[in-house]
Design a protein around this motif. Structure first.
Motif, PDB file in Angstrom:
ATOM      1  N   LYS A  74     -35.087  -9.974  -1.703  1.00  0.00           N
ATOM      2  CA  LYS A  74     -35.770 -10.569  -0.984  1.00  0.00           C
ATOM      3  C   LYS A  74     -36.482 -11.957  -1.727  1.00  0.00           C
ATOM      4  O   LYS A  74     -36.815 -11.634  -3.129  1.00  0.00           O
ATOM      5  CB  LYS A  74     -37.254  -9.808  -0.951  1.00  0.00           C
ATOM      6  N   LEU A  75     -35.869 -13.005  -1.076  1.00  0.00           N
ATOM      7  CA  LEU A  75     -36.257 -14.253  -2.161  1.00  0.00           C
ATOM      8  C   LEU A  75     -37.404 -14.805  -1.872  1.00  0.00           C
ATOM      9  O   LEU A  75     -38.448 -14.557  -0.631  1.00  0.00           O
ATOM     10  CB  LEU A  75     -34.915 -15.337  -1.618  1.00  0.00           C
ATOM     11  N   GLU A  76     -38.199 -14.976  -2.937  1.00  0.00           N
ATOM     12  CA  GLU A  76     -39.506 -15.185  -3.243  1.00  0.00           C
ATOM     13  C   GLU A  76     -39.542 -17.184  -2.600  1.00  0.00           C
ATOM     14  O   GLU A  76     -39.086 -18.016  -3.424  1.00  0.00           O
ATOM     15  CB  GLU A  76     -40.188 -15.313  -4.466  1.00  0.00           C
ATOM     16  N   TYR A  77     -39.442 -17.528  -1.056  1.00  0.00           N
ATOM     17  CA  TYR A  77     -39.224 -18.247  -1.364  1.00  0.00           C
ATOM     18  C   TYR A  77     -39.915 -20.134  -1.798  1.00  0.00           C
ATOM     19  O   TYR A  77     -39.338 -20.798  -2.328  1.00  0.00           O
ATOM     20  CB  TYR A  77     -39.821 -18.839   0.322  1.00  0.00           C
ATOM     21  N   PRO A  78     -41.615 -19.457  -1.860  1.00  0.00           N
ATOM     22  CA  PRO A  78     -42.627 -20.794  -2.856  1.00  0.00           C
ATOM     23  C   PRO A  78     -41.913 -21.182  -4.584  1.00  0.00           C
ATOM     24  O   PRO A  78     -42.132 -21.824  -4.503  1.00  0.00           O
ATOM     25  CB  PRO A  78     -43.110 -20.286  -3.084  1.00  0.00           C
ATOM     26  N   HIS A  79     -41.089 -20.009  -5.088  1.00  0.00           N
ATOM     27  CA  HIS A  79     -40.662 -20.423  -6.142  1.00  0.00           C
ATOM     28  C   HIS A  79     -39.317 -21.304  -6.064  1.00  0.00           C
ATOM     29  O   HIS A  79     -39.236 -21.994  -7.412  1.00  0.00           O
ATOM     30  CB  HIS A  79     -40.086 -19.200  -6.607  1.00  0.00           C
ATOM     31  N   TYR A  80     -38.499 -21.805  -5.044  1.00  0.00           N
ATOM     32  CA  TYR A  80     -37.536 -22.501  -4.797  1.00  0.00           C
ATOM     33  C   TYR A  80     -37.670 -24.082  -4.325  1.00  0.00           C
ATOM     34  O   TYR A  80     -39.044 -24.166  -3.740  1.00  0.00           O
ATOM     35  CB  TYR A  80     -36.640 -22.203  -4.110  1.00  0.00           C
ATOM     36  N   SER A  81     -37.284 -25.309  -5.190  1.00  0.00           N
ATOM     37  CA  SER A  81     -37.124 -26.408  -4.283  1.00  0.00           C
ATOM     38  C   SER A  81     -35.528 -26.031  -3.104  1.00  0.00           C
ATOM     39  O   SER A  81     -35.402 -25.564  -3.631  1.00  0.00           O
ATOM     40  CB  SER A  81     -36.690 -27.448  -5.603  1.00  0.00           C
ATOM     41  N   ASN A  82     -36.045 -27.376  -2.424  1.00  0.00           N
ATOM     42  CA  ASN A  82     -35.004 -27.261  -1.693  1.00  0.00           C
ATOM     43  C   ASN A  82     -33.494 -26.772  -2.206  1.00  0.00           C
ATOM     44  O   ASN A  82     -32.649 -26.242  -1.638  1.00  0.00           O
ATOM     45  CB  ASN A  82     -34.822 -28.993  -0.494  1.00  0.00           C
ATOM     46  N   ASN A  83     -32.982 -27.463  -2.674  1.00  0.00           N
ATOM     47  CA  ASN A  83     -31.940 -27.860  -4.128  1.00  0.00           C
ATOM     48  C   ASN A  83     -31.615 -26.138  -4.520  1.00  0.00           C
ATOM     49  O   ASN A  83     -30.500 -25.772  -4.145  1.00  0.00           O
ATOM     50  CB  ASN A  83     -32.040 -28.542  -4.116  1.00  0.00           C
ATOM     51  N   GLU A  84     -32.638 -25.819  -4.951  1.00  0.00           N
ATOM     52  CA  GLU A  84     -32.639 -24.437  -5.542  1.00  0.00           C
ATOM     53  C   GLU A  84     -32.567 -23.467  -4.421  1.00  0.00           C
ATOM     54  O   GLU A  84     -30.971 -22.743  -4.906  1.00  0.00           O
ATOM     55  CB  GLU A  84     -33.707 -24.535  -6.504  1.00  0.00           C
ATOM     56  N   LEU A  85     -33.043 -23.279  -3.456  1.00  0.00           N
ATOM     57  CA  LEU A  85     -32.715 -22.175  -2.785  1.00  0.00           C
ATOM     58  C   LEU A  85     -31.342 -22.575  -2.095  1.00  0.00           C
ATOM     59  O   LEU A  85     -30.953 -21.243  -1.832  1.00  0.00           O
ATOM     60  CB  LEU A  85     -33.482 -22.659  -1.082  1.00  0.00           C
ATOM     61  N   TYR A  86     -30.856 -23.615  -1.830  1.00  0.00           N
ATOM     62  CA  TYR A  86     -29.653 -23.625  -1.303  1.00  0.00           C
ATOM     63  C   TYR A  86     -27.804 -23.271  -2.904  1.00  0.00           C
ATOM     64  O   TYR A  86     -27.492 -22.361  -1.723  1.00  0.00           O
ATOM     65  CB  TYR A  86     -28.962 -24.537  -1.038  1.00  0.00           C
ATOM     66  N   TRP A  87     -28.798 -23.432  -3.505  1.00  0.00           N
ATOM     67  CA  TRP A  87     -28.070 -23.153  -4.738  1.00  0.00           C
ATOM     68  C   TRP A  87     -28.048 -21.719  -5.062  1.00  0.00           C
ATOM     69  O   TRP A  87     -26.693 -21.107  -5.360  1.00  0.00           O
ATOM     70  CB  TRP A  87     -28.328 -24.073  -5.957  1.00  0.00           C
ATOM     71  N   VAL A  88     -28.690 -20.632  -4.979  1.00  0.00           N
ATOM     72  CA  VAL A  88     -28.732 -19.896  -5.057  1.00  0.00           C
ATOM     73  C   VAL A  88     -28.541 -18.769  -4.500  1.00  0.00           C
ATOM     74  O   VAL A  88     -27.286 -17.261  -4.198  1.00  0.00           O
ATOM     75  CB  VAL A  88     -30.551 -19.474  -5.874  1.00  0.00           C
ATOM     76  N   ILE A  89     -28.918 -19.650  -3.080  1.00  0.00           N
ATOM     77  CA  ILE A  89     -28.535 -19.086  -1.938  1.00  0.00           C
ATOM     78  C   ILE A  89     -26.574 -18.708  -1.860  1.00  0.00           C
ATOM     79  O   ILE A  89     -25.901 -17.245  -1.104  1.00  0.00           O
ATOM     80  CB  ILE A  89     -29.057 -19.108  -0.369  1.00  0.00           C
ATOM     81  N   GLY A  90     -26.189 -19.835  -1.963  1.00  0.00           N
ATOM     82  CA  GLY A  90     -24.550 -19.432  -2.401  1.00  0.00           C
ATOM     83  C   GLY A  90     -23.879 -18.790  -3.620  1.00  0.00           C
ATOM     84  O   GLY A  90     -23.168 -17.882  -2.740  1.00  0.00           O
ATOM     85  N   LEU A  91     -24.699 -19.029  -4.600  1.00  0.00           N
ATOM     86  CA  LEU A  91     -24.051 -17.820  -5.307  1.00  0.00           C
ATOM     87  C   LEU A  91     -24.411 -16.078  -5.385  1.00  0.00           C
ATOM     88  O   LEU A  91     -23.756 -15.275  -5.174  1.00  0.00           O
ATOM     89  CB  LEU A  91     -25.038 -17.813  -6.654  1.00  0.00           C
ATOM     90  N   LEU A  92     -25.231 -16.158  -4.304  1.00  0.00           N
ATOM     91  CA  LEU A  92     -25.479 -14.494  -3.773  1.00  0.00           C
ATOM     92  C   LEU A  92     -24.066 -14.522  -3.119  1.00  0.00           C
ATOM     93  O   LEU A  92     -23.986 -13.372  -3.107  1.00  0.00           O
ATOM     94  CB  LEU A  92     -26.351 -14.681  -3.646  1.00  0.00           C
ATOM     95  N   ARG A  93     -24.365 -15.464  -2.189  1.00  0.00           N
ATOM     96  CA  ARG A  93     -22.512 -15.517  -1.263  1.00  0.00           C
ATOM     97  C   ARG A  93     -21.454 -14.881  -1.817  1.00  0.00           C
ATOM     98  O   ARG A  93     -20.892 -14.343  -1.083  1.00  0.00           O
ATOM     99  CB  ARG A  93     -22.682 -15.877  -0.223  1.00  0.00           C
ATOM    100  N   ARG A  94     -21.682 -15.849  -2.349  1.00  0.00           N
ATOM    101  CA  ARG A  94     -19.951 -15.113  -3.207  1.00  0.00           C
ATOM    102  C   ARG A  94     -19.627 -14.842  -3.962  1.00  0.00           C
ATOM    103  O   ARG A  94     -19.032 -14.018  -4.025  1.00  0.00           O
ATOM    104  CB  ARG A  94     -19.949 -17.017  -4.524  1.00  0.00           C
ATOM    105  N   HIS A  95     -21.009 -14.126  -4.660  1.00  0.00           N
ATOM    106  CA  HIS A  95     -20.742 -13.071  -5.565  1.00  0.00           C
ATOM    107  C   HIS A  95     -20.785 -11.749  -5.162  1.00  0.00           C
ATOM    108  O   HIS A  95     -20.457 -10.995  -6.066  1.00  0.00           O
ATOM    109  CB  HIS A  95     -21.185 -12.821  -7.482  1.00  0.00           C
ATOM    110  N   HIS A  96     -21.644 -11.784  -4.557  1.00  0.00           N
ATOM    111  CA  HIS A  96     -22.469 -10.450  -3.676  1.00  0.00           C
ATOM    112  C   HIS A  96     -22.101 -10.322  -2.637  1.00  0.00           C
ATOM    113  O   HIS A  96     -23.380  -9.787  -1.610  1.00  0.00           O
ATOM    114  CB  HIS A  96     -23.771 -10.196  -4.514  1.00  0.00           C
ATOM    115  N   PRO A  97     -20.984 -10.411  -2.095  1.00  0.00           N
ATOM    116  CA  PRO A  97     -20.719 -10.950   0.103  1.00  0.00           C
ATOM    117  C   PRO A  97     -21.508  -9.325   0.430  1.00  0.00           C
ATOM    118  O   PRO A  97     -22.059 -10.030   1.969  1.00  0.00           O
ATOM    119  CB  PRO A  97     -20.074 -10.962  -0.198  1.00  0.00           C
ATOM    120  N   HIS A  98     -21.799  -8.538  -0.165  1.00  0.00           N
ATOM    121  CA  HIS A  98     -22.972  -7.645   0.856  1.00  0.00           C
ATOM    122  C   HIS A  98     -24.088  -7.393   0.573  1.00  0.00           C
ATOM    123  O   HIS A  98     -24.418  -6.402   1.854  1.00  0.00           O
ATOM    124  CB  HIS A  98     -22.335  -5.949   0.382  1.00  0.00           C
TER     125      HIS A  98
END
Length: 414
Positions: free
Chosen positions: A143-167
């Motif tokens: 559960k990503l706490e949306y208000p914590h991230y800027s626009n670029n940070e949101l895309y960045w962390v989601i990309g990392l999660l998808r790459r390292h933990h695709p499940h």
């Protein structure tokens, strides 16, 4: 479920907030703690108590399928509540791990156990900027706490999660506007939650007290199908008052042997596991002190009659006692019998007797109920004859049952 009842007549049980997919269809609900009086949150906030209260109050509304309208239900768990027994099966419950849960060896081991047992695990309030959190390989949803991230940070962390933990499935929470929802959709989130989509709804009802839950848990443990003699004694010993009352009861004239029984293990051995389970269950129900004594007598009378009708078959007679006793559970716990039976590990023949009056046990229960109502002609005589029971046997069994009720209700134990 009567979801939103009159708050002037009932207490607040919990709040229920929907979780949506990308098509804005509700796929789950999160159950949130709310004070029963509808007032402000207590300070300091006790997360363990909040989790226990939410689960307990969800329990009063039926099974989780009923509470969640067939959808998954997210419930917050602390490290302490994770370590305890979870009173619901894995079909609908999502175990939501709070962000401040320490990553200890014990917690990680417990998460692995829960996943192997089929539970869905979610990591709450994720605010990291990388994919190294030690719980990520162990959970199913973040559960990503949306208000914590800027626009670029949101895309960045989601990309990392998808790459390292695709499940992982990703849930964006605390969304306040249409634009925020669209951004999270574009970034690749799977689920969405927030005031923009739906605010939590307060669910009212009649809470079950902690004492009731404790007693129901005790009854559940006593009536496990394959429970051993030692397990029965150990379960009773955890409730010292119950143990004392049970020893008093087995030393009455109904059960007394040559010498007094002085220990629970001795009682179970001499009187038998089945009989002790029945007596302990009866005494546990009698601890519900907000229920009238007459209710206990009625339950005891019905249970005793069911048992007395089948004295030549010890196994059937004890199951008959439980059927008679449990047919009154609805009155003891103020919940539908089908909901209570669903969470008790009862033999299939007992379930069928309680819910449909099927089988030999169902015939005995039907007989006891008809006799209580004075409907002698409505007793299922044909079914009783198949069991070798004649009208004279019913009369004699009823007299013995009344004698047993008289003996037990005047003893110190009951």
């Amino acid at each position: 479920m009567s979801a939103l009842s009159d708050p002037h007549q009932t207490s607040v049980l919990f709040a229920r907030q929907p979780i949506f997919d990308g098509s804005r269809e509700i796929v789950a609900f999160e159950l949130l703690f709310r004070p029963t009086d509808g007032g402000p949150m207590p300070l300091p906030f006790d997360g363990n108590r909040a989790t226990s209260t939410v689960l307990l109050n969800a329990f009063t509304q039926g099974d989780l399928n009923t509470v969640g309208q067939g959808k998954h239900l997210y419930v917050n768990f602390t490290a302490d509540t994770l370590a305890g027994d979870i009173p619901f099966d894995n079909t609908h419950l999502v175990v939501e791990i709070l962000e401040d849960t320490p990553c200890t060896e014990a917690v990680c081991r417990r998460l692995i156990e829960l996943r192997k047992a089929g539970y869905t695990l979610a990591l709450d309030d994720f605010t990291e900027h990388d994919a190294t959190h030690p719980f990520l390989p162990l959970v199913d949803i973040v559960k990503l706490e949306y208000p914590h991230y800027s626009n670029n940070e949101l895309y960045w962390v989601i990309g990392l999660l998808r790459r390292h933990h695709p499940h992982l499935k990703l849930l964006a929470e605390k969304l306040e506007t249409e634009a925020e929802l669209e951004q999270c959709l574009d970034a690749g989130c799977d689920y969405f939650q927030g005031y923009f989509l739906a605010r939590p709804q307060i669910v009212h009802g009649k809470p079950v007290t902690t004492a009731r839950l404790t007693i129901l848990k005790l009854i559940t443990e006593l009536n496990q199908p394959e429970v051993s003699t030692r397990d029965v004694a150990t379960t009773i010993e955890r409730d010292p008052a119950l143990g004392v009352r049970l020893l008093r009861l087995v030393n009455t004239t109904l059960y007394q042997r040559a010498g007094q029984i002085t220990s629970l293990h001795q009682a179970v051995t001499l009187i038998g596991t089945q009989r002790i389970r029945s007596l302990a269950t009866l005494l546990a129900l009698s601890e519900l002190d907000d229920k009238p004594h007459s209710l206990r007598q009625l339950a005891l009378a019905r249970a005793s009659l069911c048992r007395e009708l089948t004295l030549d078959d010890p196994l059937l007679s004890e199951r008959a006692f439980i059927v008679g006793l449990f047919s009154y559970l609805e009155a003891f716990f103020d919940r539908p019998l089908k909901d209570l039976v669903a969470i008790l590990p009862l033999h299939a023949s007992i379930n069928a007797a309680l819910l449909q009056h099927e089988g030999p046990l169902g015939a005995l229960l039907d007989t006891a109920i008809k006799l209580e109502h004075g409907d002698w002609n409505e007793i299922p005589w044909g079914r009783l004859r198949e069991l070798g029971i004649q009208p004279t046997d019913v009369s004699a069994a009823n007299q013995r049952a009344l004698h047993i009720v008289g003996e037990l209700t005047t003893s110190d134990g009951f």
